[in-house]
Design a protein around this motif. Structure first.
Motif, PDB file in Angstrom:
ATOM      1  N   THR A 181       7.705   2.272   6.465  1.00 42.00           N
ATOM      2  CA  THR A 181       8.130   3.153   5.384  1.00 42.00           C
ATOM      3  C   THR A 181       8.792   2.350   4.267  1.00 42.00           C
ATOM      4  O   THR A 181       9.378   1.296   4.500  1.00 42.00           O
ATOM      5  N   MET A 182       8.681   2.908   3.054  1.00 38.41           N
ATOM      6  CA  MET A 182       9.252   2.269   1.868  1.00 38.41           C
ATOM      7  C   MET A 182      10.277   3.212   1.248  1.00 38.41           C
ATOM      8  O   MET A 182      10.001   4.396   1.053  1.00 38.41           O
TER       9      MET A 182
ATOM     10  N   GLY B 183       0.816  -1.206   0.000  1.00 39.04           N
ATOM     11  CA  GLY B 183       0.000   0.000   0.000  1.00 39.04           C
ATOM     12  C   GLY B 183       0.848   1.253   0.000  1.00 39.04           C
ATOM     13  O   GLY B 183       1.856   1.339   0.700  1.00 39.04           O
ATOM     14  N   SER B 184       0.418   2.217  -0.807  1.00 37.50           N
ATOM     15  CA  SER B 184       1.079   3.518  -0.898  1.00 37.50           C
ATOM     16  C   SER B 184       0.005   4.603  -0.827  1.00 37.50           C
ATOM     17  O   SER B 184      -1.188   4.317  -0.834  1.00 37.50           O
ATOM     18  N   ILE B 185       0.459   5.857  -0.806  1.00 35.54           N
ATOM     19  CA  ILE B 185      -0.437   7.006  -0.744  1.00 35.54           C
ATOM     20  C   ILE B 185      -0.259   7.819  -2.026  1.00 35.54           C
ATOM     21  O   ILE B 185       0.875   8.155  -2.394  1.00 35.54           O
TER      22      ILE B 185
ATOM     23  N   VAL C 243       4.294   3.723 -11.071  1.00 32.99           N
ATOM     24  CA  VAL C 243       3.505   4.685 -10.296  1.00 32.99           C
ATOM     25  C   VAL C 243       3.862   4.570  -8.819  1.00 32.99           C
ATOM     26  O   VAL C 243       4.027   5.569  -8.108  1.00 32.99           O
ATOM     27  N   ARG C 244       3.986   3.354  -8.348  1.00 31.99           N
ATOM     28  CA  ARG C 244       4.278   3.120  -6.929  1.00 31.99           C
ATOM     29  C   ARG C 244       5.625   3.740  -6.534  1.00 31.99           C
ATOM     30  O   ARG C 244       5.748   4.350  -5.474  1.00 31.99           O
ATOM     31  N   ALA C 245       6.645   3.606  -7.389  1.00 31.06           N
ATOM     32  CA  ALA C 245       7.955   4.198  -7.078  1.00 31.06           C
ATOM     33  C   ALA C 245       7.822   5.712  -6.926  1.00 31.06           C
ATOM     34  O   ALA C 245       8.382   6.299  -5.990  1.00 31.06           O
ATOM     35  N   ALA C 246       7.077   6.337  -7.810  1.00 36.68           N
ATOM     36  CA  ALA C 246       6.869   7.790  -7.726  1.00 36.68           C
ATOM     37  C   ALA C 246       6.131   8.150  -6.433  1.00 36.68           C
ATOM     38  O   ALA C 246       6.474   9.135  -5.761  1.00 36.68           O
ATOM     39  N   GLN C 247       5.139   7.358  -6.070  1.00 38.19           N
ATOM     40  CA  GLN C 247       4.385   7.628  -4.845  1.00 38.19           C
ATOM     41  C   GLN C 247       5.274   7.502  -3.606  1.00 38.19           C
ATOM     42  O   GLN C 247       5.214   8.341  -2.710  1.00 38.19           O
ATOM     43  N   PHE C 248       6.116   6.472  -3.555  1.00 34.52           N
ATOM     44  CA  PHE C 248       6.978   6.293  -2.392  1.00 34.52           C
ATOM     45  C   PHE C 248       8.078   7.349  -2.321  1.00 34.52           C
ATOM     46  O   PHE C 248       8.510   7.713  -1.239  1.00 34.52           O
ATOM     47  N   ARG C 249       8.514   7.847  -3.462  1.00 33.51           N
ATOM     48  CA  ARG C 249       9.495   8.931  -3.425  1.00 33.51           C
ATOM     49  C   ARG C 249       8.886  10.191  -2.797  1.00 33.51           C
ATOM     50  O   ARG C 249       9.561  10.928  -2.097  1.00 33.51           O
ATOM     51  N   LYS C 250       7.606  10.398  -3.061  1.00 31.79           N
ATOM     52  CA  LYS C 250       6.921  11.581  -2.534  1.00 31.79           C
ATOM     53  C   LYS C 250       6.495  11.387  -1.079  1.00 31.79           C
ATOM     54  O   LYS C 250       6.589  12.306  -0.265  1.00 31.79           O
ATOM     55  N   ASP C 251       5.997  10.214  -0.745  1.00 31.06           N
ATOM     56  CA  ASP C 251       5.510   9.926   0.605  1.00 31.06           C
ATOM     57  C   ASP C 251       5.887   8.486   0.950  1.00 31.06           C
ATOM     58  O   ASP C 251       5.298   7.550   0.403  1.00 31.06           O
TER      59      ASP C 251
END
Length: 138
Positions: A84-85, A21-23, A55-63
Protein backbone atom coordinates in the motif's frame (compact mmCIF):
# COMPACT_ATOMS: atom_id res chain seq x y z
CA UNK A 1 18.97 -11.13 6.44
CA UNK A 2 18.88 -14.35 4.41
CA UNK A 3 20.58 -14.90 1.03
CA UNK A 4 17.51 -13.88 -0.99
CA UNK A 5 17.06 -10.76 1.14
CA UNK A 6 20.68 -9.77 0.53
CA UNK A 7 20.28 -10.21 -3.25
CA UNK A 8 17.11 -8.12 -3.28
CA UNK A 9 18.67 -5.47 -1.04
CA UNK A 10 21.71 -5.24 -3.34
CA UNK A 11 19.54 -4.88 -6.41
CA UNK A 12 17.52 -2.03 -4.87
CA UNK A 13 20.63 -0.21 -3.64
CA UNK A 14 22.18 0.10 -7.10
CA UNK A 15 19.07 1.11 -9.02
CA UNK A 16 18.33 4.80 -9.63
CA UNK A 17 14.79 4.22 -10.89
CA UNK A 18 11.77 2.52 -9.40
CA UNK A 19 8.58 1.74 -11.28
CA UNK A 20 5.50 2.51 -9.20
CA UNK A 21 2.07 1.09 -9.98
CA UNK A 22 -1.29 2.54 -9.01
CA UNK A 23 -4.94 1.90 -9.89
CA UNK A 24 -6.96 4.51 -11.81
CA UNK A 25 -10.62 5.43 -11.26
CA UNK A 26 -11.70 2.73 -13.76
CA UNK A 27 -9.70 0.01 -12.01
CA UNK A 28 -6.89 -0.10 -14.58
CA UNK A 29 -3.21 -0.25 -13.57
CA UNK A 30 -0.86 2.65 -14.24
CA UNK A 31 2.93 2.41 -14.08
CA UNK A 32 5.26 5.37 -13.61
CA UNK A 33 9.04 5.56 -13.44
CA UNK A 34 10.16 7.49 -10.39
CA UNK A 35 13.46 8.33 -8.79
CA UNK A 36 14.58 5.57 -6.43
CA UNK A 37 13.34 5.89 -2.86
CA UNK A 38 15.17 8.50 -0.81
CA UNK A 39 14.84 6.57 2.42
CA UNK A 40 14.17 2.90 2.95
CA UNK A 41 13.54 0.72 5.97
CA UNK A 42 14.84 -2.65 4.82
CA UNK A 43 12.51 -4.24 2.31
CA UNK A 44 9.38 -3.14 4.18
CA UNK A 45 9.04 0.64 3.78
CA UNK A 46 10.11 2.95 0.94
CA UNK A 47 9.83 6.77 0.83
CA UNK A 48 9.53 8.63 -2.48
CA UNK A 49 9.38 12.35 -3.28
CA UNK A 50 6.62 13.61 -5.58
CA UNK A 51 4.11 16.34 -6.34
CA UNK A 52 0.97 16.73 -4.25
CA UNK A 53 -0.90 17.69 -7.44
CA UNK A 54 0.17 14.57 -9.36
CA UNK A 55 -2.23 12.08 -10.89
CA UNK A 56 -0.55 9.33 -8.89
CA UNK A 57 -1.16 11.14 -5.56
CA UNK A 58 -4.87 11.41 -6.40
CA UNK A 59 -4.99 7.73 -7.35
CA UNK A 60 -3.32 6.61 -4.11
CA UNK A 61 -5.64 8.77 -2.03
CA UNK A 62 -8.58 6.96 -3.62
CA UNK A 63 -7.09 3.45 -3.67
CA UNK A 64 -3.86 2.76 -1.72
CA UNK A 65 -3.12 -0.57 -3.43
CA UNK A 66 0.29 -0.26 -5.07
CA UNK A 67 3.34 -2.05 -6.38
CA UNK A 68 6.97 -1.04 -6.76
CA UNK A 69 9.36 -2.72 -9.20
CA UNK A 70 13.15 -2.47 -9.40
CA UNK A 71 15.13 -4.00 -12.24
CA UNK A 72 18.66 -4.37 -13.50
CA UNK A 73 18.17 -4.40 -17.27
CA UNK A 74 21.70 -5.56 -18.02
CA UNK A 75 21.41 -8.66 -15.82
CA UNK A 76 17.68 -9.19 -16.48
CA UNK A 77 17.04 -9.30 -12.76
CA UNK A 78 14.14 -7.70 -10.93
CA UNK A 79 12.00 -7.56 -7.84
CA UNK A 80 8.33 -6.66 -7.51
CA UNK A 81 6.81 -5.56 -4.21
CA UNK A 82 3.08 -5.34 -3.57
CA UNK A 83 1.54 -3.37 -0.74
CA UNK A 84 0.00 0.00 0.00
CA UNK A 85 0.99 3.60 -0.67
CA UNK A 86 0.25 6.55 1.61
CA UNK A 87 0.42 10.20 0.58
CA UNK A 88 2.11 12.09 3.41
CA UNK A 89 2.05 15.87 3.69
CA UNK A 90 3.24 16.35 7.27
CA UNK A 91 6.38 18.42 7.81
CA UNK A 92 8.38 15.61 9.47
CA UNK A 93 7.91 13.30 6.46
CA UNK A 94 8.83 16.07 4.03
CA UNK A 95 12.00 16.91 5.95
CA UNK A 96 12.94 13.22 6.21
CA UNK A 97 13.58 12.91 2.47
CA UNK A 98 14.30 16.52 1.42
CA UNK A 99 17.61 16.93 -0.42
CA UNK A 100 19.65 19.91 -1.53
CA UNK A 101 18.60 20.79 -5.07
CA UNK A 102 14.95 19.79 -4.62
CA UNK A 103 13.97 23.42 -5.12
CA UNK A 104 14.37 22.68 -8.84
CA UNK A 105 11.09 20.73 -8.51
CA UNK A 106 9.60 22.46 -5.47
CA UNK A 107 10.58 26.14 -5.69
CA UNK A 108 9.03 27.07 -2.34
CA UNK A 109 11.31 24.63 -0.54
CA UNK A 110 10.47 21.92 1.95
CA UNK A 111 7.21 23.69 2.85
CA UNK A 112 6.04 23.87 -0.79
CA UNK A 113 2.37 22.80 -0.83
CA UNK A 114 3.03 20.86 -4.06
CA UNK A 115 5.67 18.70 -2.34
CA UNK A 116 4.62 15.48 -0.65
CA UNK A 117 5.99 12.07 0.24
CA UNK A 118 4.83 8.65 -0.84
CA UNK A 119 5.35 5.98 1.83
CA UNK A 120 5.07 2.48 0.38
CA UNK A 121 4.66 -0.41 2.80
CA UNK A 122 5.28 -3.77 1.20
CA UNK A 123 3.54 -6.97 2.19
CA UNK A 124 5.06 -9.40 -0.31
CA UNK A 125 7.64 -9.62 -3.05
CA UNK A 126 8.66 -11.63 -6.07
CA UNK A 127 12.29 -11.81 -7.17
CA UNK A 128 13.33 -12.83 -10.70
CA UNK A 129 16.83 -13.87 -11.76
CA UNK A 130 18.40 -16.57 -13.95
CA UNK A 131 15.08 -17.70 -15.47
CA UNK A 132 13.58 -18.35 -12.05
CA UNK A 133 11.15 -16.50 -9.76
CA UNK A 134 10.85 -16.69 -5.99
CA UNK A 135 7.97 -15.25 -3.97
CA UNK A 136 8.53 -14.05 -0.41
CA UNK A 137 6.70 -12.34 2.45
CA UNK A 138 8.04 -9.05 3.75
Amino acid sequence: MNVLGKKVDGLIEKERTAFVGSIDHNGFPHIKAMLAPRVREGLKTFYFTTNTSSVRAAQFRKDPKACVYFCDQMRFEGVLFTGTMEVLEDQASKELIWREGDTMYYPLGVTDPDYCVFRFTSSSGRYYSSFSSTSFDV
